[in-house]
Design a protein around this motif. Sequence first.
Motif, mmCIF file in Angstrom:
data_model
loop_
_atom_site.group_PDB
_atom_site.id
_atom_site.type_symbol
_atom_site.label_atom_id
_atom_site.label_comp_id
_atom_site.label_asym_id
_atom_site.label_seq_id
_atom_site.Cartn_x
_atom_site.Cartn_y
_atom_site.Cartn_z
ATOM 1 N N LEU A 70 -4.584 56.745 145.099
ATOM 2 C CA LEU A 70 -3.364 56.959 144.316
ATOM 3 C C LEU A 70 -2.135 56.489 145.086
ATOM 4 N N LEU A 71 -2.024 56.901 146.355
ATOM 5 C CA LEU A 71 -0.873 56.524 147.162
ATOM 6 C C LEU A 71 -0.857 55.034 147.475
ATOM 7 N N ASP A 72 -2.040 54.443 147.518
ATOM 8 C CA ASP A 72 -2.133 53.025 147.847
ATOM 9 C C ASP A 72 -1.734 52.134 146.674
ATOM 10 N N CYS A 73 -2.225 52.457 145.461
ATOM 11 C CA CYS A 73 -1.974 51.550 144.333
ATOM 12 C C CYS A 73 -0.764 51.944 143.491
ATOM 13 N N ARG A 74 -0.266 53.193 143.626
ATOM 14 C CA ARG A 74 0.928 53.640 142.911
ATOM 15 C C ARG A 74 0.877 53.280 141.422
ATOM 16 N N PRO A 75 -0.053 53.861 140.674
ATOM 17 C CA PRO A 75 -0.253 53.441 139.281
ATOM 18 C C PRO A 75 0.880 53.890 138.365
ATOM 19 N N ASP A 76 0.988 53.187 137.238
ATOM 20 C CA ASP A 76 1.913 53.576 136.174
ATOM 21 C C ASP A 76 1.194 54.382 135.097
ATOM 22 N N LEU A 77 -0.146 54.405 135.173
ATOM 23 C CA LEU A 77 -0.965 55.151 134.211
ATOM 24 C C LEU A 77 -2.274 55.523 134.881
ATOM 25 N N LEU A 78 -2.765 56.723 134.584
ATOM 26 C CA LEU A 78 -4.021 57.212 135.153
ATOM 27 C C LEU A 78 -5.001 57.533 134.024
ATOM 28 N N ILE A 79 -6.238 57.007 134.106
ATOM 29 C CA ILE A 79 -7.303 57.306 133.143
ATOM 30 C C ILE A 79 -8.382 58.085 133.886
ATOM 31 N N LEU A 80 -8.723 59.291 133.385
ATOM 32 C CA LEU A 80 -9.654 60.190 134.066
ATOM 33 C C LEU A 80 -10.865 60.511 133.205
ATOM 34 N N ASP A 81 -12.026 60.493 133.852
ATOM 35 C CA ASP A 81 -13.221 61.057 133.234
ATOM 36 C C ASP A 81 -13.182 62.573 133.441
#
Length: 602
Positions: A521-532
Amino acid sequence: MKILLVEDDPLTSTTLSEILLAHQYTVTTANDGLTTLEMVETFVYDLIILDIGIPKLDGISVCKQLRSKGYQNPILLLTARDSSTDRVMGLDAGADDYVVKPFDINELMARVRALLRRGKSVSTAVMTWENLSFDPINNEVKSGERLIHLTSKEYCLLELFLLNPKRIFSRRAILDRLWDFAESPGEETVSTHIKCLRQKLKAAGNANPIETVHGLGYRLRAPRDPSESQPATTSFNSQQEISAITSRIWDNFKDRVKIQIGILEQVSPALLQRTLTPELQQQARNEAHKLAGSLGIFGRREGSQVARELECLLELPKLEVNQAQLISDLVVSLSLEASRETPLTPLSSEPVAYSPLILIVDDDLMLAERIRVEAIAWGLRIEMATDISVARKMIAQNPPNIILLDLGFSSLQEDGLTLLKELSHRVPQIPVITLTGRQSLTDRVTVARLGVKIFLQKPLPAYEILKAITEVLSQSRSGKGNRVLIVDDDPDLLNYISNLLELKGLSVTTLEKSEQFWEVLLDCRPDLLILDWEMPGFNGLDICQAVRTDQRWRHLPIIFFSVHTEETSIMQAFAVGASDYLSKTASPETLITQVLRRLQPV
């Protein structure tokens, strides 16, 4: 360069002094406002770093008085207050910049360099003398490719002469510029340091750059053949040095921190016994204020936040008895955080926030370099493309947060409008600012129709350009972006979803092992998260809850993508902070639509 550091907290003052010294600055310290005014009247400083909450006369008043007397050199305010009102007060008082405690060490140093450059005290480029190169950005002196190790004073001496190549400096003038008045050395000290500097440069294969002008002082000798000089290119890694400095200072000041916490421990019992005096409450508030700033510098962010909470409580005009338990709990928490023995990492070791990437598409290299240097202090990253084809590749490989685009290029086949038309059809869209010498109404209307956010007219100072960039970024930070992180233990599904989204121009990161989630998470700094939902180790609910408890990610869009479709499961997901919930039986079009909708909210 000579810096006056005004800070009444010994822990913060000592840490900043040593870090500034490690970056080859000459540092003088003061701990109250009246002393500051006296020192500025007596000595010349290239920069003042001024804490607002100092005794006798606060930093805002000091700043106002200096500016009212015509003081022109840069002033950087330090404060623990982060409200817009406080920022406005500081800047209106005449400050050039404003940094909030706890601050990122590297950001502070970048702002110091930017202010010194703005005050025309520091060169922004590598300076050369014969085969000697002096890199003021990376703090390096080299003879050809050989690094020369100089002391702080030797480094400052060489810098002084390189910046003033035709000026003669007496020994007294050098003392006033490079030595703290508290050291009170004799003029022979200057002669000794120049002798040592000459010996080191000679040992590295350089001729003597500093000549003696008998009866007057010293000056830089004219080089025999400047064309032989080679610029330095390697980087100075200051992070290890900063870590060593902060660890050593923390060891020396741990006992003082215990004393500060001891004062805070007196508040709760006194409040319960109704014996809390205004003097003790004020003293405790002052100690909490200092701890809020100093603990953050040493990587103890939780302790800094707890100290800030205590400070806010102690600012209340009247404390109630029922607040005693809360104060006691906060002090215990603060004590535990300050006493933990885990290795210290300065605040700068982990980014506080994602650093936006700006792509400059322009063949004006000098302008791009001015923007790049200034952008360091703004917390922005800069990349450069000098033609349209290169820009296309860079956008495809690593989409920037914003594009600064010139309309005119030397190529007759393509210009900025060509790229702009392509970007107008891109999903998700990237904000574009045009910076051009063209000013016709036709151009302005054309780019406006193509969705350009701001039209800037050349020539324009780098500061104004970056100000426009940050305005657009602040408008687009409400969720827009193209970075997606997908967490699922099914590699085939990850590959399938990743391919679907990448076809839409999104940058996708996938993760199978949920135990590694926070690092990714800290590495890619996403704008959206998709979780199973169901995964070995930590499930989707665990991860979603952890994300929502972190201030940096509280507003990150989170989509659950799960085989569980029963109402109780969906309600659980929304209860822990889900933004949306989709069944894995949903069509690909539905998934893509929801993802794009979350990335580009109306």
